[in-house]
Design a protein around this motif. Sequence first.
Motif, PDB file in Angstrom:
ATOM      1  N   ASP A 114      40.742  48.711  50.229  1.00 53.12           N
ATOM      2  CA  ASP A 114      40.835  47.741  49.148  1.00 53.12           C
ATOM      3  C   ASP A 114      41.097  46.325  49.648  1.00 53.12           C
ATOM      4  OD1 ASP A 114      41.301  47.197  46.131  1.00 53.12           O
ATOM      5  OD2 ASP A 114      43.139  46.465  47.057  1.00 53.12           O
ATOM      6  N   THR A 115      41.549  46.190  50.874  1.00 55.04           N
ATOM      7  CA  THR A 115      42.122  44.928  51.333  1.00 55.04           C
ATOM      8  C   THR A 115      41.125  43.776  51.397  1.00 55.04           C
ATOM      9  OG1 THR A 115      43.376  43.917  53.118  1.00 55.04           O
ATOM     10  CG2 THR A 115      41.825  45.631  53.756  1.00 55.04           C
ATOM     11  N   VAL A 116      39.937  43.977  51.965  1.00 52.53           N
ATOM     12  CA  VAL A 116      38.941  42.911  52.051  1.00 52.53           C
ATOM     13  C   VAL A 116      38.026  42.913  50.842  1.00 52.53           C
ATOM     14  CG1 VAL A 116      37.038  41.948  53.411  1.00 52.53           C
ATOM     15  CG2 VAL A 116      39.001  42.968  54.573  1.00 52.53           C
ATOM     16  N   ALA A 117      37.617  44.092  50.405  1.00 53.57           N
ATOM     17  CA  ALA A 117      36.697  44.193  49.277  1.00 53.57           C
ATOM     18  C   ALA A 117      37.300  43.620  47.996  1.00 53.57           C
ATOM     19  CB  ALA A 117      36.291  45.650  49.064  1.00 53.57           C
ATOM     20  N   SER A 118      38.608  43.755  47.830  1.00 57.47           N
ATOM     21  CA  SER A 118      39.237  43.216  46.622  1.00 57.47           C
ATOM     22  C   SER A 118      39.156  41.689  46.592  1.00 57.47           C
ATOM     23  CB  SER A 118      40.696  43.668  46.536  1.00 57.47           C
ATOM     24  OG  SER A 118      41.443  43.191  47.648  1.00 57.47           O
ATOM     25  N   GLU A 119      39.303  41.059  47.758  1.00 57.74           N
ATOM     26  CA  GLU A 119      39.174  39.600  47.829  1.00 57.74           C
ATOM     27  C   GLU A 119      37.757  39.181  47.436  1.00 57.74           C
ATOM     28  OE1 GLU A 119      41.562  37.578  48.279  1.00 57.74           O
ATOM     29  OE2 GLU A 119      43.140  38.624  49.402  1.00 57.74           O
ATOM     30  N   ALA A 120      36.773  39.967  47.887  1.00 55.57           N
ATOM     31  CA  ALA A 120      35.386  39.658  47.535  1.00 55.57           C
ATOM     32  C   ALA A 120      35.139  39.859  46.046  1.00 55.57           C
ATOM     33  CB  ALA A 120      34.443  40.528  48.358  1.00 55.57           C
ATOM     34  N   SER A 121      35.722  40.907  45.475  1.00 56.98           N
ATOM     35  CA  SER A 121      35.515  41.174  44.050  1.00 56.98           C
ATOM     36  C   SER A 121      36.177  40.115  43.177  1.00 56.98           C
ATOM     37  CB  SER A 121      36.057  42.558  43.685  1.00 56.98           C
ATOM     38  OG  SER A 121      37.470  42.603  43.800  1.00 56.98           O
ATOM     39  N   TRP A 122      37.252  39.492  43.692  1.00 54.98           N
ATOM     40  CA  TRP A 122      37.921  38.412  42.945  1.00 54.98           C
ATOM     41  C   TRP A 122      37.286  37.051  43.217  1.00 54.98           C
ATOM     42  CZ3 TRP A 122      43.211  40.223  45.229  1.00 54.98           C
ATOM     43  CH2 TRP A 122      43.596  41.413  44.614  1.00 54.98           C
ATOM     44  N   SER A 123      36.272  37.026  44.081  1.00 58.13           N
ATOM     45  CA  SER A 123      35.615  35.781  44.499  1.00 58.13           C
ATOM     46  C   SER A 123      36.585  34.826  45.188  1.00 58.13           C
ATOM     47  CB  SER A 123      34.970  35.079  43.297  1.00 58.13           C
ATOM     48  OG  SER A 123      33.965  35.885  42.727  1.00 58.13           O
ATOM     49  N   SER A 124      37.567  35.374  45.870  1.00 57.76           N
ATOM     50  CA  SER A 124      38.541  34.546  46.591  1.00 57.76           C
ATOM     51  C   SER A 124      38.359  34.606  48.096  1.00 57.76           C
ATOM     52  CB  SER A 124      39.971  34.986  46.236  1.00 57.76           C
ATOM     53  OG  SER A 124      40.172  36.350  46.580  1.00 57.76           O
ATOM     54  N   LEU A 125      37.459  35.476  48.575  1.00 58.17           N
ATOM     55  CA  LEU A 125      37.279  35.637  50.010  1.00 58.17           C
ATOM     56  C   LEU A 125      36.732  34.356  50.643  1.00 58.17           C
ATOM     57  CD1 LEU A 125      37.456  37.499  52.439  1.00 58.17           C
ATOM     58  CD2 LEU A 125      35.179  38.367  51.883  1.00 58.17           C
ATOM     59  N   ARG A 126      35.763  33.734  50.000  1.00 60.69           N
ATOM     60  CA  ARG A 126      35.182  32.522  50.574  1.00 60.69           C
ATOM     61  C   ARG A 126      36.184  31.373  50.601  1.00 60.69           C
ATOM     62  NH1 ARG A 126      30.869  31.012  45.738  1.00 60.69           N
ATOM     63  NH2 ARG A 126      32.324  31.224  43.982  1.00 60.69           N
ATOM     64  N   TYR A 127      37.116  31.373  49.656  1.00 61.88           N
ATOM     65  CA  TYR A 127      38.126  30.317  49.644  1.00 61.88           C
ATOM     66  C   TYR A 127      39.153  30.514  50.756  1.00 61.88           C
ATOM     67  CZ  TYR A 127      36.076  29.203  45.135  1.00 61.88           C
ATOM     68  OH  TYR A 127      35.196  28.871  44.146  1.00 61.88           O
ATOM     69  N   LEU A 128      39.442  31.772  51.085  1.00 62.02           N
ATOM     70  CA  LEU A 128      40.325  32.040  52.221  1.00 62.02           C
ATOM     71  C   LEU A 128      39.687  31.539  53.516  1.00 62.02           C
ATOM     72  CD1 LEU A 128      41.719  35.634  51.541  1.00 62.02           C
ATOM     73  CD2 LEU A 128      43.021  33.507  51.646  1.00 62.02           C
ATOM     74  N   LEU A 129      38.388  31.790  53.652  1.00 59.56           N
ATOM     75  CA  LEU A 129      37.696  31.353  54.855  1.00 59.56           C
ATOM     76  C   LEU A 129      37.541  29.846  54.892  1.00 59.56           C
ATOM     77  CD1 LEU A 129      34.928  34.104  55.062  1.00 59.56           C
ATOM     78  CD2 LEU A 129      37.032  33.946  56.384  1.00 59.56           C
ATOM     79  N   ALA A 130      37.512  29.202  53.728  1.00 61.90           N
ATOM     80  CA  ALA A 130      37.385  27.747  53.677  1.00 61.90           C
ATOM     81  C   ALA A 130      38.717  27.047  53.900  1.00 61.90           C
ATOM     82  CB  ALA A 130      36.806  27.330  52.326  1.00 61.90           C
ATOM     83  N   ALA A 131      39.805  27.804  54.052  1.00 63.71           N
ATOM     84  CA  ALA A 131      41.159  27.222  54.153  1.00 63.71           C
ATOM     85  C   ALA A 131      41.395  26.267  55.326  1.00 63.71           C
ATOM     86  CB  ALA A 131      42.204  28.336  54.126  1.00 63.71           C
TER      87      ALA A 131
END
Length: 296
Positions: free
Chosen positions: A111-128
């Motif tokens: 759930d750890t990475v896929a959940s970030e993708a499902s919330w559309s927050s993964l790209r923002y973490l990488l843009a940090a």
Amino acid sequence: MSTVDERAGRAGRAEPREVADGYRAGRTLPVRVELVRQLKRRRTLVMGAMLFALPFVLMIAFAVGGEPEGRTGQVSLMDSATASGANFAAVTLFASAGFLLVVPVALFCGDTVASEASWSSLRYLLAAPVPRARLLLSKLTVALGLSLAAIVLLPLVALAVGTAAYGWGPLELPTGGTLATGTATGRLALTVAYVFVSQLVTAALAFWLSTKTDAPLGAVGGAVGLTIIGSVLDEVTALGDWRSFLPAHWQYAWLDAVRPELDLTRMIQGASLSVTYALVLFALAFRGFARKDVVS
């Protein structure tokens, strides 16, 4: 001509990257921050509550149903569940290691990475910007830590509940004889360590799938499903020696720890196979995520 050469030289050299003052890649997304985030999630609290409650459910089941009974002419670990707190903890592990403990491991790692993708927050973490390897390492560290905590929590609560209900005493072995309380505690600790190592394959599989999909349930369900398939294939005796390459074939090797003489041979074989598969899957996860076009 010199102008052309200068332009060619500048084109051949990589342009220096501008880095903000005070930025350190190693300080982005600290493990403690990710740990707090994961501990506050509802699925973590629910899973912890379920594992905490299971020993109480088993104790009530034994109180209502009476003393556990094995098959006629056969003696099993289950027969001595109410002999002592150590026996109750060992039986709890025996009843849950095959499937129940697979669920929290797959949940925390899938759930750890896929959940970030499902919330559309993964790209923002990488843009940090959080480097991709750093992000995966932080999430994997926390996921494995929570998995270990889940595997430790169950027998620890079972030992406390069993001791309160049946008393503190030696571990009665199904093959006859007993282990002193000190020795029994060490054997149970070894058992918990082996169960965790044997679950690394499920953890790595779930984590790899989590980097491949935006659906957390797909990663978790895929890891659980493939683990079940491995257990089913292990029951196919026609496969012969090929079954020894299945991680499920060694999942109960820890039973050698509850014998009068400790034999680590099968546990070493099972742990080696599990670690090998896990390292390959973790490497695939990091390699694939480093090249993935993250748009979620």
